[in-house]
Design a protein around this motif. Structure first.
Motif, PDB file in Angstrom:
ATOM      1  N   TYR A 162       0.740  -1.449  -0.036  1.00  0.00           N
ATOM      2  CA  TYR A 162      -0.404   0.011  -0.275  1.00  0.00           C
ATOM      3  C   TYR A 162       0.937   1.284  -0.011  1.00  0.00           C
ATOM      4  O   TYR A 162       0.620   2.322  -0.632  1.00  0.00           O
ATOM      5  CB  TYR A 162      -0.952  -0.154   1.007  1.00  0.00           C
ATOM      6  CG  TYR A 162      -1.790  -1.270   1.303  1.00  0.00           C
ATOM      7  CD1 TYR A 162      -2.102  -2.080   0.390  1.00  0.00           C
ATOM      8  CD2 TYR A 162      -1.944  -2.050   3.193  1.00  0.00           C
ATOM      9  CE1 TYR A 162      -3.029  -3.564   0.841  1.00  0.00           C
ATOM     10  CE2 TYR A 162      -2.606  -2.307   3.467  1.00  0.00           C
ATOM     11  CZ  TYR A 162      -2.767  -3.630   1.690  1.00  0.00           C
ATOM     12  OH  TYR A 162      -3.273  -4.895   3.115  1.00  0.00           O
ATOM     13  N   ALA A 163       2.263   1.294   0.149  1.00  0.00           N
ATOM     14  CA  ALA A 163       3.518   2.324   0.535  1.00  0.00           C
ATOM     15  C   ALA A 163       3.328   3.291  -0.663  1.00  0.00           C
ATOM     16  O   ALA A 163       3.161   4.584   0.045  1.00  0.00           O
ATOM     17  CB  ALA A 163       4.290   1.776   0.517  1.00  0.00           C
ATOM     18  N   ALA A 164       3.001   3.118  -1.592  1.00  0.00           N
ATOM     19  CA  ALA A 164       3.239   4.511  -3.138  1.00  0.00           C
ATOM     20  C   ALA A 164       1.537   5.036  -2.802  1.00  0.00           C
ATOM     21  O   ALA A 164       1.899   6.048  -3.134  1.00  0.00           O
ATOM     22  CB  ALA A 164       3.168   3.161  -4.326  1.00  0.00           C
ATOM     23  N   ALA A 165       0.431   3.929  -2.827  1.00  0.00           N
ATOM     24  CA  ALA A 165      -0.215   4.671  -2.253  1.00  0.00           C
ATOM     25  C   ALA A 165      -0.472   5.722  -1.747  1.00  0.00           C
ATOM     26  O   ALA A 165      -1.296   7.147  -1.661  1.00  0.00           O
ATOM     27  CB  ALA A 165      -1.911   3.986  -2.379  1.00  0.00           C
ATOM     28  N   VAL A 166      -0.472   5.253  -0.344  1.00  0.00           N
ATOM     29  CA  VAL A 166      -0.374   6.085   0.311  1.00  0.00           C
ATOM     30  C   VAL A 166       0.293   7.379   0.525  1.00  0.00           C
ATOM     31  O   VAL A 166       0.656   8.176   0.418  1.00  0.00           O
ATOM     32  CB  VAL A 166       0.061   5.387   1.968  1.00  0.00           C
ATOM     33  CG1 VAL A 166       0.698   6.330   3.165  1.00  0.00           C
ATOM     34  CG2 VAL A 166      -0.850   4.253   2.172  1.00  0.00           C
ATOM     35  N   ILE A 167       1.413   7.437  -0.126  1.00  0.00           N
ATOM     36  CA  ILE A 167       2.582   8.306  -0.653  1.00  0.00           C
ATOM     37  C   ILE A 167       1.682   9.042  -1.920  1.00  0.00           C
ATOM     38  O   ILE A 167       2.328  10.533  -1.442  1.00  0.00           O
ATOM     39  CB  ILE A 167       3.774   8.019  -0.825  1.00  0.00           C
ATOM     40  CG1 ILE A 167       4.734   6.803   0.324  1.00  0.00           C
ATOM     41  CG2 ILE A 167       4.569   8.913  -1.229  1.00  0.00           C
ATOM     42  CD1 ILE A 167       5.793   6.627   0.150  1.00  0.00           C
TER      43      ILE A 167
END
Length: 346
Positions: free
Chosen positions: A97-102
């Motif tokens: 999920y990291a790319a979306a959260v960023i």
């Protein structure tokens, strides 16, 4: 709805979708839909809709931008849909999920910088999954400072982390450092920088004409005249003197165990603390559910709830939204002071 000019909602970045962010966002909308402040979620529509599906009377709607969000808010929770590329498992951290959260944080900050929204409220993120994906910043505060570093700003730049709860405000000279590293990182210049940014923000964002700062000591009994440590003599009190030379009201170092009780709090507008737990323990003791994190010294308004992602209760309907609601309200108040009342209220 009342507004002095074109309505501008707040942006709310969704945070970690596997945490309690979607649930508390829906609960905050239910609490604020009639009176505002108006906000637009920047995040994954499906995650928000899933959280809304467990609560009676909640409608979630995709919107194309802030103007549509302002028109939608009374009837549906508006979401600027930036979808995830992988399914979410509530309560399970994942770097997928990291790319979306960023991206959600970057989009919210960009909207605030452009003036399309009046400020940014950030739901909690889990740092470890972001670090696993290559995220290079300790947290939201430092990341937002980098994202906004090229934007014009009339004030003295931070970032400085403030926590506020009821009638208590604290700011941190050091943030996410171990206690031993924090003690080594404390310097006169760092305390002065924190104090100046704080005093300016108290005037501009909180409407306090002549702010009063209290300065927390590092050592027990403020060092007991050097018997229990010389940092107060050599580092901390010289910083207080420099702040007073800059016409900022600031005490000498005060023992931290006597600074935060009910009778002490009316004597100052904020406490300059030296390390993380020195600031956060009193805030969470005074108001565990209602504390707010504010980033001072940025060209945008940014607030956040003063808690984490809550993986242990995610997806169970148990999360309390008070801190997020307080963060939304405070962001709207600060934005109104900065821009003359253009923040949307219903």
């Amino acid at each position: 709805m009342t507004a002095t000019s074109a309505p501008r909602p707040l942006a709310l970045s969704l945070g970690d979708p596997a945490g309690i962010g979607p649930e508390i966002t829906v609960k905050a909308w239910r609490a604020l839909r009639d009176e505002g402040p108006v906000f637009m979620v920047v995040g994954d529509y499906d995650s928000v809709a899933a959280a809304g599906g467990f609560q009676h009377g909640v409608t979630v709607r995709r919107v194309g931008g802030p103007d549509e969000a302002a028109a939608t808010f009374a009837n549906a929770l508006p979401v600027l849909d930036l979808p995830l590329q992988s399914p979410v498992v509530a309560g399970k951290a994942s770097s997928s999920y990291a790319a979306a959260v960023i991206r959600w944080i970057e989009t919210g900050a960009g909207l605030a910088l452009s003036g399309a929204v009046s400020g940014l409220v950030t739901a909690p993120i889990a740092k470890a999954p972001l670090y696993d994906a290559g995220f290079k910043f300790p947290g939201h505060t430092e990341f937002l400072a980098e994202l906004t570093s090229g934007a014009p700003y009339e004030g003295l730049r931070g970032p400085v982390m403030m926590l506020t709860a009821k009638h208590l405000r604290v700011v941190l000279t050091t943030i996410h450092l171990s206690l031993s590293n924090a003690a080594r990182a404390i310097s006169t210049d760092a305390i002065v920088q924190t104090g100046v940014v704080t005093a300016e923000a108290l005037r501009r964002d909180f409407g306090i004409a002549r702010p009063r700062l209290a300065l927390a000591a590092l050592n027990p009994h403020a060092g007991e005249g050097g018997a229990l440590g010389r940092e107060e003599i050599e580092i901390i009190n010289p910083a207080a003197a420099r702040l007073r030379e800059l016409d900022i009201s600031c005490t000498e170092a005060r023992p931290a165990d006597t600074l935060f009780h009910e009778d002490a709090r009316p004597k100052y507008d904020a406490v300059v603390c030296l390390y993380h737990d020195q600031a956060l323990i009193p805030v969470k003791t005074v108001d565990f559910w209602g504390g707010v994190n504010v980033t001072l010294g940025l060209p945008i308004v940014r607030t956040s709830p003063d808690h984490g992602v809550g993986f242990d209760i995610a997806g169970r309907g148990l999360a309390r939204p008070e801190s997020l609601i307080a963060a939304i309200r405070l962001a709207a108040e600060i934005a109104a002071r900065r821009d003359g009342g253009r923040t949307v209220r219903r």
